[in-house]
Design a protein around this motif. Structure first.
Motif, PDB file in Angstrom:
ATOM      1  N   ARG A  84       0.833  -1.198   0.000  1.00 12.68           N
ATOM      2  CA  ARG A  84       0.000   0.000   0.000  1.00 12.68           C
ATOM      3  C   ARG A  84       0.868   1.248   0.000  1.00 12.68           C
ATOM      4  N   SER A  85       1.953   1.214   0.782  1.00 12.11           N
ATOM      5  CA  SER A  85       2.861   2.365   0.857  1.00 12.11           C
ATOM      6  C   SER A  85       3.585   2.605  -0.471  1.00 12.11           C
ATOM      7  N   LEU A  86       3.980   1.525  -1.137  1.00  9.27           N
ATOM      8  CA  LEU A  86       4.712   1.645  -2.403  1.00  9.27           C
ATOM      9  C   LEU A  86       3.787   1.651  -3.616  1.00  9.27           C
ATOM     10  N   ASN A  87       2.497   1.463  -3.366  1.00 10.47           N
ATOM     11  CA  ASN A  87       1.491   1.423  -4.435  1.00 10.47           C
ATOM     12  C   ASN A  87       1.791   0.297  -5.431  1.00 10.47           C
ATOM     13  N   ILE A  88       2.206  -0.850  -4.893  1.00 11.54           N
ATOM     14  CA  ILE A  88       2.478  -2.027  -5.706  1.00 11.54           C
ATOM     15  C   ILE A  88       1.526  -3.124  -5.231  1.00 11.54           C
ATOM     16  N   HIS A  89       0.621  -3.531  -6.086  1.00 14.91           N
ATOM     17  CA  HIS A  89      -0.404  -4.478  -5.667  1.00 14.91           C
ATOM     18  C   HIS A  89       0.016  -5.933  -5.853  1.00 14.91           C
ATOM     19  N   ILE A  90       0.739  -6.225  -6.909  1.00 17.62           N
ATOM     20  CA  ILE A  90       1.189  -7.588  -7.154  1.00 17.62           C
ATOM     21  C   ILE A  90       2.646  -7.562  -7.618  1.00 17.62           C
ATOM     22  N   GLY A  91       3.269  -8.746  -7.630  1.00 17.06           N
ATOM     23  CA  GLY A  91       4.622  -8.838  -8.152  1.00 17.06           C
ATOM     24  C   GLY A  91       5.689  -8.677  -7.087  1.00 17.06           C
ATOM     25  N   ASN A  92       6.926  -8.599  -7.543  1.00 21.40           N
ATOM     26  CA  ASN A  92       8.100  -8.530  -6.684  1.00 21.40           C
ATOM     27  C   ASN A  92       8.279  -7.133  -6.118  1.00 21.40           C
ATOM     28  N   LEU A  93       8.389  -7.061  -4.793  1.00 17.42           N
ATOM     29  CA  LEU A  93       8.547  -5.755  -4.142  1.00 17.42           C
ATOM     30  C   LEU A  93       9.990  -5.282  -4.106  1.00 17.42           C
ATOM     31  N   VAL A  94      10.942  -6.189  -4.312  1.00 13.32           N
ATOM     32  CA  VAL A  94      12.350  -5.851  -4.137  1.00 13.32           C
ATOM     33  C   VAL A  94      12.793  -4.641  -4.952  1.00 13.32           C
ATOM     34  N   PRO A  95      12.495  -4.574  -6.253  1.00 15.00           N
ATOM     35  CA  PRO A  95      12.982  -3.434  -7.032  1.00 15.00           C
ATOM     36  C   PRO A  95      12.427  -2.083  -6.576  1.00 15.00           C
ATOM     37  N   HIS A  96      11.358  -2.089  -5.799  1.00 12.71           N
ATOM     38  CA  HIS A  96      10.689  -0.845  -5.422  1.00 12.71           C
ATOM     39  C   HIS A  96      11.059  -0.373  -4.018  1.00 12.71           C
ATOM     40  N   ILE A  97      11.826  -1.180  -3.280  1.00 12.86           N
ATOM     41  CA  ILE A  97      12.144  -0.821  -1.897  1.00 12.86           C
ATOM     42  C   ILE A  97      13.237   0.236  -1.818  1.00 12.86           C
TER      43      ILE A  97
END
Length: 266
Positions: free
Chosen positions: A83-96
């Motif tokens: 919710r904080s990164l606005n990423i609903h599905i998929g790999n979170l690593v690239p967005h951290i």
């Protein structure tokens, strides 16, 4: 209460590091936690490192209920993180990026269905008794376990088999007091540990429960059904031999002399 920090380390080939207060005493708990985190964060388990952090120490860091706690924490944490990164599905690593996210989880049993769940285990044993000597021989032990989702099947199976071996040692190898007929060992140092030749082939079957998509725990449950399984088997043998069931005052541990007296009392 479980405390954990999630860190992203680009200098270490973009690895995710989860620092936690858990204690692993050989249960492969770290591997299971890594698999849970990878599932919830949508990444490869090889991209995650689990480390113990002394500054996150809590009052109770035992592993007995850590998987259920960690599962719930990661589920809630990943939901907030997405919710904080606005990423609903998929790999979170690239967005951290280089940020550090801290999370504190406080279990609320009334709001968490699986906190009211417990693991179940049943045992099926194949055994014989020598009528001339009273010696008990175990030939095979089958265990059926419903403990929710199993992330590390090898470690979970080892936990259950180890517990079953411990139960066999308690039931057959402890030394009873001649007067009170109960075990005299009062310290773990004197505990009877069975040899590999005294342990029958043990198979473990995990039941896939669709209603329990989370881990509950398998620590120590392998010991629990052993006494009852051996008792039921011996009761069947004694009843078929003598026509009467085991006496109400019967107690463990078993000895050849005790079983022989049961078989020859009538």
């Amino acid at each position: 209460e479980l405390k954990a920090r999630l860190r992203f380390r680009p200098e270490e080939e973009n690895r995710l590091v989860i620092e936690t207060a858990y204690t692993d005493l050989g249960q492969a708990l770290g591997k299971a936690m890594k698999l849970i985190a990878a599932e919830k964060l949508g990444c490869d388990p090889q991209d995650i490192t689990i480390v113990n952090s002394p500054d996150l120490a809590v009052q109770d860091t035992a592993a007995s209920a850590s998987l259920g706690t960690f599962y719930e924490a990661m589920e809630d944490f990943s939901r907030r993180l997405r919710r904080s990164l606005n990423i609903h599905i998929g790999n979170l690593v690239p967005h951290i990026g280089k940020r550090t996210f801290s999370y504190k989880s406080t279990p609320e049993p009334a709001k968490r269905l699986h906190w009211n769940r417990i693991s179940y285990i049943a045992a099926l044993i194949d055994m014989t008794v020598d009528q001339d000597t009273g010696s008990v021989q175990l030939h095979q032990l089958r265990l059926f376990v419903d403990a929710g989702k199993i992330y590390d099947r090898v470690a979970a199976e080892a936990q259950i088999i180890g517990g079953a071996a411990h139960g066999i040692g308690d039931a057959l190898l402890l030394t009873p007091n001649n007067e009170a007929d109960y075990a005299t060992q009062t310290r773990l140092y004197y505990q009877a540990i069975p040899k590999s030749t005294q342990i029958p082939p043990i198979s473990v079957q995990f039941l896939n429960s669709e209603n329990l998509p989370f881990p509950i725990g398998v620590g120590e449950i392998g010991t629990m059904p052993i006494y009852q399984a051996i008792y039921d088997g011996l009761n069947t043998i004694v009843e078929r031999t003598t026509g009467r069931p085991l006496p109400a005052h019967f107690s463990f541990p078993l000895t050849s002399e005790k079983v022989w007296r049961l078989l020859t009392r009538y």
